[in-house]
Design an enzyme around this catalytic site. Structure first.
Site, PDB file in Angstrom:
ATOM      1  CE  LYS A  75      11.869 -11.422   2.846  1.00 47.21           C
ATOM      2  NZ  LYS A  75      11.236 -10.234   2.252  1.00 47.21           N
ATOM      3  CG  ASP A 111      12.297  -6.882   0.497  1.00 46.69           C
ATOM      4  OD1 ASP A 111      12.288  -7.543  -0.561  1.00 46.69           O
ATOM      5  OD2 ASP A 111      12.102  -7.395   1.625  1.00 46.69           O
ATOM      6  CB  ALA A 138       3.856  -0.840  10.974  1.00 48.05           C
TER       7      ALA A 138
HETATM    8  P1  ATR Z   1       5.186  -8.242   5.600  1.00 47.67           P
HETATM    9  O1  ATR Z   1       6.542  -8.767   5.950  1.00 47.67           O
HETATM   10  O2  ATR Z   1       4.681  -8.654   4.241  1.00 47.67           O
HETATM   11  O3  ATR Z   1       5.065  -6.768   5.813  1.00 47.67           O
HETATM   12  P2  ATR Z   1       3.887  -8.737   8.122  1.00 47.67           P
HETATM   13  O4  ATR Z   1       5.159  -8.351   8.811  1.00 47.67           O
HETATM   14  O5  ATR Z   1       3.141  -9.923   8.623  1.00 47.67           O
HETATM   15  O6  ATR Z   1       4.163  -8.988   6.594  1.00 47.67           O
HETATM   16  O7  ATR Z   1       2.905  -7.464   8.103  1.00 47.67           O
HETATM   17  C1  ATR Z   1       1.606  -7.532   7.638  1.00 47.67           C
HETATM   18  C2  ATR Z   1       0.972  -6.134   7.722  1.00 47.67           C
HETATM   19  O8  ATR Z   1      -0.396  -6.231   7.280  1.00 47.67           O
HETATM   20  C3  ATR Z   1       0.922  -5.566   9.134  1.00 47.67           C
HETATM   21  O9  ATR Z   1       1.056  -4.174   9.061  1.00 47.67           O
HETATM   22  C4  ATR Z   1      -0.486  -5.959   9.586  1.00 47.67           C
HETATM   23  O10 ATR Z   1      -1.021  -5.158  10.607  1.00 47.67           O
HETATM   24  P3  ATR Z   1      -0.761  -5.525  12.175  1.00 47.67           P
HETATM   25  O11 ATR Z   1       0.609  -5.019  12.487  1.00 47.67           O
HETATM   26  O12 ATR Z   1      -1.818  -4.819  12.897  1.00 47.67           O
HETATM   27  O13 ATR Z   1      -0.864  -7.022  12.270  1.00 47.67           O
HETATM   28  C5  ATR Z   1      -1.247  -5.732   8.295  1.00 47.67           C
HETATM   29  N1  ATR Z   1      -2.519  -6.465   8.277  1.00 47.67           N
HETATM   30  C6  ATR Z   1      -2.703  -7.800   8.115  1.00 47.67           C
HETATM   31  N2  ATR Z   1      -4.028  -8.103   8.130  1.00 47.67           N
HETATM   32  C7  ATR Z   1      -4.685  -6.928   8.315  1.00 47.67           C
HETATM   33  C8  ATR Z   1      -6.074  -6.558   8.428  1.00 47.67           C
HETATM   34  N3  ATR Z   1      -7.051  -7.483   8.360  1.00 47.67           N
HETATM   35  N4  ATR Z   1      -6.384  -5.260   8.611  1.00 47.67           N
HETATM   36  C9  ATR Z   1      -5.419  -4.308   8.689  1.00 47.67           C
HETATM   37  N5  ATR Z   1      -4.087  -4.588   8.590  1.00 47.67           N
HETATM   38  C10 ATR Z   1      -3.717  -5.874   8.405  1.00 47.67           C
END
Ligand code: ATR
Length: 289
Positions: A75, A111, A138
């Protein structure tokens, strides 16, 4: 190809590109609309590895495509290869929909509208103007959702993210209506909140559940999750049990597909219960309305 009537048949082609791509349900969605609207078109999955992305986008027209959808991990990289079609897409720095116009390749991001149209379809009484929202996460999806919530006039979006610095980046980008908060304190920000959104991957099949104390959330607040496998996450089950309106993530997936379809195939399709059920059954064969 010659049609039975003798005239040349023009097949409009689109596809979704990603790496991997076998999981994508977009062909099911667009295939449903093509059939329902009687359009002579095709929509396929195309695996495109990162090193092949630029070449694929450059070659769209020669390959006969009207455009394509873009999913992980392309993306952001695709954004750098297209002309942003609107200011929102420029702000997000990521595209999920590409289309050709006058020989040029444009990109847009659907989105945010997918999220808001799904939300309003499901909760028509919800008023977002001057309301408060709490967004968990985020990442890429969060940015699109925060952007559209601010466009809708939400007065404050508290963002709780495990990595707080990423929530701070959203504050830097969108300004003082965005309030980064500590991940562990998210529940403290639920009072006076009209909308809670999970954009993290927590709750997804194979991942840990999202655990958050909902006791401070006003009872008329709506809870939404962008996760759609399972169709109803533990967060949504807990919220529904407390009496909140809940919106499942599948609605966003269906609604984000609408504009791409209309850009390529020339008709605005509808998200109807039949389509919802079709995709829901594909995700969970035991699904029943
Ligand atoms: P997307 O494009 O679907 O938003 P992404 O950019 O990989 O995917 O974002 C995943 C989100 O899930 C992030 O906010 C991530 O938190 P971090 O920025 O700290 O990585 C959150 N996330 C993933 N696994 C997590 C977990 N075990 N606990 C809390 N937050 C999690």
């Amino acid at each position: 190809m010659a049609s039975p009537g003798g005239r040349d048949r023009v097949l409009i082609k689109s596809c979704v590109i990603g790496w991997p791509i076998s999981h994508s349900r977009s062909p099911l969605i667009h295939g449903y609309w093509l059939k329902q609207l009687g359009i002579d078109g095709s929509y396929t999955r195309q695996p495109v590895e990162p090193s092949a992305l630029a070449g694929f986008i450059r070659g769209l027209s020669d390959a006969g495509y009207a455009g394509c959808n873009v999913t992980l991990p392309h993306k952001e990289d695709a954004f750098r290869l297209i002309l942003p079609a609107d200011a929102s897409t420029e702000r997000l720095g990521a595209v999920n929909t590409i289309y050709l116009r006058d020989g040029r390749v444009f990109g847009t991001n659907t989105d945010g509208e997918g999220f808001i149209n799904s939300l309003m379809d499901s909760q028509p009484g919800l008023s977002l103007k001057n309301s408060r929202a709490v967004v968990l996460g985020a990442g890429g999806a969060s940015i699109a959702i925060v952007n559209v919530l601010l466009e809708q006039g939400v007065s404050e979006v508290a963002i709780a993210n495990r990595t707080r610095a990423k929530a701070q980046l959203l504050r830097d980008q969108f300004g003082s209506r965005v309030m980064p908060v500590d991940w562990d304190t998210a529940a403290d920000h639920l009072s006076e909140c009209s909308l809670l959104v999970n954009t993290t991957s927590l709750g997804m099949k194979g991942q840990a559940d999202l655990v958050i104390d909902l006791s401070r959330l006003p009872i008329d607040a709506v809870v939404t999750d962008i996760v759609y496998t399972p169709l109803r996450t533990k967060l949504l089950m807990d919220a529904a049990q407390r009496g909140h309106g809940v919106v499942e993530g599948l609605g966003m997936l269906l609604h984000q597909a609408v504009r791409g379809f209309s850009l390529w195939f020339g008709e605005i399709p509808r998200v109807n219960p039949d389509l919802y059920d079709l995709v829901a059954r594909d995700i969970d064969p035991a699904y029943a309305r």
